[in-house]
Design an enzyme around this catalytic site. Structure first.
Site, short mmCIF file in Angstrom:
data_model
loop_
_atom_site.label_atom_id
_atom_site.label_comp_id
_atom_site.label_asym_id
_atom_site.label_seq_id
_atom_site.Cartn_x
_atom_site.Cartn_y
_atom_site.Cartn_z
N ASP A 159 4.03 46.47 45.76
CA ASP A 159 4.54 46.24 44.41
C ASP A 159 3.67 45.16 43.76
OD1 ASP A 159 6.00 45.59 42.15
OD2 ASP A 159 7.62 44.62 43.25
N ARG A 160 2.67 45.56 43.05
CA ARG A 160 1.58 44.76 42.54
C ARG A 160 0.75 44.20 43.70
NH1 ARG A 160 1.28 43.38 37.42
NH2 ARG A 160 3.35 42.52 37.10
N ILE A 169 4.35 43.54 33.21
CA ILE A 169 5.69 43.02 33.46
C ILE A 169 6.70 43.97 32.83
CG2 ILE A 169 7.29 41.12 32.93
CD1 ILE A 169 4.76 39.32 32.72
N GLY A 170 7.72 44.36 33.59
CA GLY A 170 8.76 45.23 33.06
C GLY A 170 8.45 46.72 33.11
N GLY A 185 8.28 48.71 35.59
CA GLY A 185 9.04 49.45 36.58
C GLY A 185 8.35 49.59 37.92
N GLN A 198 0.26 30.68 39.45
CA GLN A 198 -0.82 31.58 39.81
C GLN A 198 -1.24 31.40 41.27
OE1 GLN A 198 -1.65 33.61 36.98
NE2 GLN A 198 -2.14 34.85 38.76
#
Length: 225
Positions: free
Chosen positions: A84-85, A10-11, A13, A61
């Site tokens: 993105d993930r 998380i965070g 980028g 989840q």
């Protein structure tokens, strides 16, 4: 047909890196479902009693699992995409929340059955997995700084520090020892800041292109044997 997943804490980028890579490769981006996820703020802001009663961690989840499954299916069917993930990291988040007691053992068992069914369905697709994970890693201090800089109010509570640290402390190990869907290109976010430094962004793009070129050479060599 090239599929790249962006992974990381998380965070770290991920969204920014996904955007610049997609623009450089003229690809589509499948973004993580954050802005339209009404459960996410509740996961961060609800009291312990509310979490226990409403089961927000488990519901969150499942929400993420559903959206990531949809994204990876669409990406694997279409041409040249960046995620993105992805669904491959989803288990790690669920396991950490299970270890912390936020998700019960029964919920975790149900989650794993759903995930396994989804992964079996992916195995039926012509393209079964991504070609590359671009993994963003860095110091805990950099992660916390970036979480603060992006300014989502529900992420700023000091009580979340233990949760962030637990996620961060095991992430490298999960990538190195458990992730096997593709090869990994690791980017040190203490060294590269793609948002504020255009030269860093260009360096990351060149590293991704070089890694993809190496993968194509390996594929050709394998096919010729």
């Amino acid at each position: 047909m090239t599929i790249i997943v962006i992974g990381g804490m998380i965070g770290a980028g991920k969204t920014s890196v996904a955007k610049i890579i997609a623009e450089a490769l003229e690809s589509e981006v499948f973004y993580e479902n954050v802005d339209d996820n009404h459960i996410l703020p509740l996961f961060y802001t609800a009291s312990a009693e509310e979490q226990a009663a409403k089961r927000y961690p488990f519901l969150l989840q499942l929400e993420f699992l559903s959206s990531r499954f949809s994204n990876i299916k669409d990406a694997l069917i279409n041409q040249d995409n960046v995620l993105d993930r992805s669904i491959y990291e989803d288990w790690y988040f669920c396991k950490v929340n299970n270890d912390l007691g936020n998700i019960s053992d029964t919920e975790f068992h149900i989650y794993e059955k759903l995930l396994n069914n989804m992964m079996e369905e992916l195995d039926e697709l012509p393209k079964k997995s991504p070609d590359l994970m671009v993994y963003l890693t860095g110091s805990f201090e950099t992660i916390i700084h970036r979480i603060g800089m992006r300014g989502r109010d529900f992420e700023q509570d000091p009580k979340l520090m233990n949760y962030y640290y637990t996620l961060w402390s095991g992430y490298d190990d999960w990538v190195e020892n458990y992730y096997s869907a593709s090869q990994v290109l690791t980017i040190d976010i203490d060294r590269y800041d793609v948002v504020n430094n255009p030269e860093d962004a260009e360096s990351v793009i060149e590293m991704v292109k070089a890694k993809l070129a190496d993968l194509r050479i390996e594929q050709i060599a394998s096919q010729s044997k």
